[in-house]
Design a protein around this motif. Sequence first.
Motif, PDB file in Angstrom:
ATOM      1  N   UNK A   1      -0.604 -16.358   1.684  1.00  0.00           N
ATOM      2  CA  UNK A   1      -0.687 -15.526   0.475  1.00  0.00           C
ATOM      3  C   UNK A   1       0.199 -16.066  -0.649  1.00  0.00           C
ATOM      4  N   UNK A   2       1.399 -16.529  -0.304  1.00  0.00           N
ATOM      5  CA  UNK A   2       2.344 -16.971  -1.330  1.00  0.00           C
ATOM      6  C   UNK A   2       3.323 -17.969  -0.712  1.00  0.00           C
TER       7      UNK A   2
ATOM      8  N   UNK B   1       2.479 -15.758   5.301  1.00  0.00           N
ATOM      9  CA  UNK B   1       1.183 -15.878   5.978  1.00  0.00           C
ATOM     10  C   UNK B   1       0.726 -14.504   6.452  1.00  0.00           C
ATOM     11  N   UNK B   2      -0.517 -14.182   6.160  1.00  0.00           N
ATOM     12  CA  UNK B   2      -1.093 -12.900   6.556  1.00  0.00           C
ATOM     13  C   UNK B   2      -1.484 -12.930   8.029  1.00  0.00           C
ATOM     14  N   UNK B   3      -1.328 -11.791   8.695  1.00  0.00           N
ATOM     15  CA  UNK B   3      -1.771 -11.734  10.080  1.00  0.00           C
ATOM     16  C   UNK B   3      -3.300 -11.827  10.115  1.00  0.00           C
TER      17      UNK B   3
ATOM     18  N   UNK C   1      14.857 -15.067  -0.902  1.00  0.00           N
ATOM     19  CA  UNK C   1      13.476 -15.547  -0.820  1.00  0.00           C
ATOM     20  C   UNK C   1      12.781 -15.230  -2.144  1.00  0.00           C
ATOM     21  N   UNK C   2      12.643 -16.253  -2.988  1.00  0.00           N
ATOM     22  CA  UNK C   2      12.182 -16.070  -4.366  1.00  0.00           C
ATOM     23  C   UNK C   2      10.749 -16.585  -4.516  1.00  0.00           C
ATOM     24  N   UNK C   3       9.809 -15.717  -4.902  1.00  0.00           N
ATOM     25  CA  UNK C   3       8.414 -16.165  -5.052  1.00  0.00           C
ATOM     26  C   UNK C   3       8.277 -17.242  -6.124  1.00  0.00           C
ATOM     27  N   UNK C   4       7.486 -18.265  -5.821  1.00  0.00           N
ATOM     28  CA  UNK C   4       7.157 -19.300  -6.785  1.00  0.00           C
ATOM     29  C   UNK C   4       5.843 -18.948  -7.472  1.00  0.00           C
ATOM     30  N   UNK C   5       5.792 -19.192  -8.769  1.00  0.00           N
ATOM     31  CA  UNK C   5       4.591 -18.853  -9.539  1.00  0.00           C
ATOM     32  C   UNK C   5       3.588 -20.001  -9.452  1.00  0.00           C
ATOM     33  N   UNK C   6       2.783 -19.969  -8.399  1.00  0.00           N
ATOM     34  CA  UNK C   6       1.803 -21.011  -8.142  1.00  0.00           C
ATOM     35  C   UNK C   6       0.398 -20.426  -8.185  1.00  0.00           C
ATOM     36  N   UNK C   7      -0.536 -21.215  -8.690  1.00  0.00           N
ATOM     37  CA  UNK C   7      -1.942 -20.799  -8.678  1.00  0.00           C
ATOM     38  C   UNK C   7      -2.491 -20.923  -7.265  1.00  0.00           C
TER      39      UNK C   7
END
Length: 653
Positions: free
Chosen positions: A282-283, A308-310, A376-382
């Motif tokens: 997901x991210x 990662x999504x279950x 844990x910092x989200x990265x702004x990725x497409x």
Amino acid sequence: MRRLGVWLLAWGLSLAATPVLADLQLHLQSESLNPAQRQASQALLDEALQALPPRFVKDLDRRIDVSWSSDMPDNAYGQAAGPYQLYLNTRLLTPLTDGSAATEPTGRPHGTVRRELLATVLHELTHVYDRARLWSGADRRLILRCARQHSSLGKVGLADECRGQTERRFTLSDDPRLLDLAGWQQYVGRRGAREQHNGQSVRSPDAYELSSPLEFVAVNMEYFLLDPTYACRRPALYRWYKEQFGWAPPTQQACPSFYPYLNAGNDFGREPLGKLDPERVYAVDYLLAEANQNMMSRWGHSMLRLVICKPGRPRGPDCRLDLDQHLVLSYRAFVGDVQLSSWDGLTGAYPSRLFVLPLAQVIDEYTKTELRSLASVPLKLSRPQIDTLVEHAAEMHWSYDGDYYFISNNCAVETLKLLRSGTDDSQLTGLDSILPNGLLEVLKGRGLADTRVLDDPKEALRLGYRFDSYRDRYQAMFTVLKKNLPIRQDSVEDWLQQPAIERRQWFARADLRTSAAILLLEQASLRRQLLLAQDEVKQRYLTAREQQDGRVSKATGTLQDILANSGFLSRPAELLGSDGYGLPQTEEWQRLETQSSERQKTLKRLTGDLDSEVRALLEPARAAEITASEENLKQMSEHLRALHKAAGGLQLP
């Protein structure tokens, strides 16, 4: 060897004098050949032309003379000479003519003599095409003028000076994207300079590709054109070639929807071979372990977290709750013996490898054992960037074995290079940081990291953007002790520094709540003692090998066996030997499964042995303190159960 300026000028004049044709022509010099030799030779050249991209054939609009030559080493198949001349080794003419070349094995990557000859023709034509990119179209006169004006420059200076005269600035072999994917990445901290050493040396189809970007482009062109599995084995490079020529050869199979990886977690009872499905990612977060006072950790540690999504859950914010599915990508120094040398770390003696770890283990490792918080910092990725980053990480997991330098090629540098190559984000091109905490700041400054998730500490903890050091929890438990027992210590550190047997005197006086606090602190004490024991083992390991004590020799032998058998977790390609290249394919899965399972069973047995044997390497006082801490845990657990039962609660397990 002539200087490049003279060669470039002569080559350009020769090119200018060569008449322009509609398409590439391979002209066989057949005067000395008999009919059968001419037929076999021409069939080889025709097949090469058919294999080349249409744009390649159209753009290289010249005649190339092809001759058989006896003036070559026996192990050579062919080479290009001058601007438009290609020579093949006469030694191979007979097997090509009588057909035996089609079945004769070579021990080389393409299998048979004929296949190697075909690959050689394509390889050398790629060199010609690569050079010709400097002389494209209407810019040819400018290039010639530049060569005359700057003929005194060295090789690099002349190439850089004259390349700028063309509309197409880059040849194939100096295209920045190609260099990133191929392993000649930008030096972090040296703007614009490229690394000279290529660490992507594992699972290579041909070690010759690592000799230079020129050879890398030509070798990989062979596989792009001839290997129908190339798109699956090296997907990023396959797309790059396809983009260059607006064309790709047909493939015979669909690529697997997942990437194999080896989980380097310390639970040796689980199957290490896993499947990473990019559709379930997901991210991607920048995961920073905050600094402590240890020399190697004073600036933190850089990692990437895959959210990662279950299975069955649609991609979305709820996937952040599936912590047991999340993986951490962590570049670390693989230490070949248990001594960690600061000097070796500075001089690059340790391999740098990409470990894939379960998030839960990373959290425990830093927050409980090292008492360091994690952000844990989200990265702004497409979405496409996430997909290609995961793909590139899988490729590096199987192919990369670099050199770890604590200063210039550390976790932050390696993570930044992974982000650059994996996302192809232009905002990362000029970004430089050799410090983990500094990298987070520059990512934030470029608008690539969303640090707002850390603004509210409680919310950050609740949502899994922050994992606090257990130091604060331990201090809170100590406050409970201080309130309920007449102890003299003022901090949790002072409490834990006492000998275990001295802490034991308070157990019988502790009530239910205080006993629960003591139990948690005793667990922390045992972790601390084990961490100190690890350091002690590191210091005594080499000298212990020279001692005559059989117990010591047995323990050090077990340590050596563990090190020898655990390397595959960070260098999984060793499970497959020299077979194949790039990402492992379906036909290699069974072997991976068998080999990794056997290695994991061996590690489980060895670590079990080490638990009893390693104490022979400890100072008596350390071993006694560990034994006392274990006895404290046993006594406090029994005391807590008794209190719980007396209070009418359920008996604790």
